[in-house]
Every structure is written in C-alpha cells, then in structure tokens.
Design an enzyme around this catalytic site. Structure first.
Site, mmCIF file in Angstrom:
data_model
loop_
_atom_site.group_PDB
_atom_site.id
_atom_site.type_symbol
_atom_site.label_atom_id
_atom_site.label_comp_id
_atom_site.label_asym_id
_atom_site.label_seq_id
_atom_site.Cartn_x
_atom_site.Cartn_y
_atom_site.Cartn_z
ATOM 1 N N GLN A 48 0.723 -1.061 0.093
ATOM 2 C CA GLN A 48 -0.121 0.098 0.077
ATOM 3 C C GLN A 48 0.805 1.134 0.002
ATOM 4 O O GLN A 48 1.990 1.158 0.630
ATOM 5 C CB GLN A 48 -0.797 -0.203 1.323
ATOM 6 C CG GLN A 48 -1.648 -1.143 1.327
ATOM 7 C CD GLN A 48 -1.176 -2.263 2.088
ATOM 8 O OE1 GLN A 48 -0.213 -2.648 2.189
ATOM 9 N NE2 GLN A 48 -2.110 -3.131 2.541
ATOM 10 N N PRO A 49 0.440 2.229 -0.561
ATOM 11 C CA PRO A 49 1.038 3.380 -0.820
ATOM 12 C C PRO A 49 1.857 4.049 0.568
ATOM 13 O O PRO A 49 3.108 4.528 0.609
ATOM 14 C CB PRO A 49 0.189 4.709 -1.157
ATOM 15 C CG PRO A 49 -0.957 3.686 -1.810
ATOM 16 C CD PRO A 49 -1.115 2.490 -1.161
#
Length: 159
Positions: A48-49
């Site tokens: 995830q970012p």
C-alpha cells in the site's frame, strides 16, 4: 519481496495458499524457505502507498530484490514502473540483483513477459542484474525457476 498491493506477494510467500479474501499485508511477513543447502529468508513487504517509503530500509543488505507485478492489472503497470524505478534509484541498493515476477499468468487477460519488460522499462535499470519471469503464485507456475534463480545468487555470494 516488493510490489504494489494485490500483486500476489503474500500468496507467493505462502506457497500458493490462495484465498479471495486475503487480508492486505500490514507492515511485513517473513518466511524461511529451504532449497538444497540454501536457506532463503523472504520478506513480504506491504504494497500500500503508506508502506512504500519503508521499502528501501528493508532492502538494504539483501542478496536479491523480488518485485512482484500483477500482469492482469494493466491499469497499475505505470504505477508499478514508477515505484520500481524509484526504489532501484536508491544508492544504498545499487548492485543488488533484481528479479521481476509477472504474477497471475493463469488469468486470461494479461500482458506477456516481453510486454512487462517494456511496460516497466526493465532495460533502463542498470548497475545490477535484472531478470523477469512470468509466474502464477496461485497455481505455483514457474516457482521452481524462481527458487533456482535465488539459490544461484546465494551460491554466487558464497564464492
């Protein structure tokens, strides 16, 4: 092992143990794999970012970096390219071999390995060995080749 979320890193780490409701990795998972006389410690880092800024720290001093890409999610290839080139530009990671795994080769709509090489501009990554394989973590396709690649790199380091 790095890659965007939903690329299949956790399924790959778990040896094809696939479920449709796999919970996204929060932080990291670690598993040891034994192949011949080589013990491989594999880290599955969240994609995830919010976890991507931590990738570089986990990759310092490793023997190889595996970057897993969902080859059926064509819309995310540009983001995968940007993240891959960002991490590969880190001076602290220079020289570490890179193995890109185009996962989900079992799906009907996907890019080929050659198309993945172009989409990720793998020829533009220098100062390291770069390889690319198509795999299916779910069906365990080509995983023996991945292990052989890793074992070969480990044996080269022992010389």
């Amino acid at each position: 092992m790095l890659g965007l979320q939903n690329a299949g890193k956790t399924c790959l780490l778990n040896g094809g143990d696939f479920t449709y409701d796999t919970i996204p990795t929060i932080g990291f998972n670690m598993k040891k794999v034994q192949k011949n006389n080589v013990s491989i410690k594999c880290w599955d880092i969240g994609g995830q970012p919010r976890f991507r800024p931590m990738w570089e720290r986990y990759c310092r001093g490793v023997n190889a970096i595996l970057f897993v890409v969902d080859i059926a999610d064509i819309e995310k290839l540009q983001a995968a390219r940007e993240e891959l080139h960002s991490i590969m530009s880190q001076e602290s990671l220079e020289g570490i071999p890179l193995l890109v795994l185009g996962n989900k080769s079992d799906l009907e709509v996907k890019v080929s390995v050659d198309e993945l090489i172009d989409a990720l501009d793998l020829k533009g990554i220098d100062h390291r060995e770069v390889s690319c394989y198509g795999i299916s973590a779910k069906e365990e396709t080509n995983l023996e080749a991945v292990l052989s690649w890793l074992v070969k790199r480990a044996n080269e380091l022992q010389r």
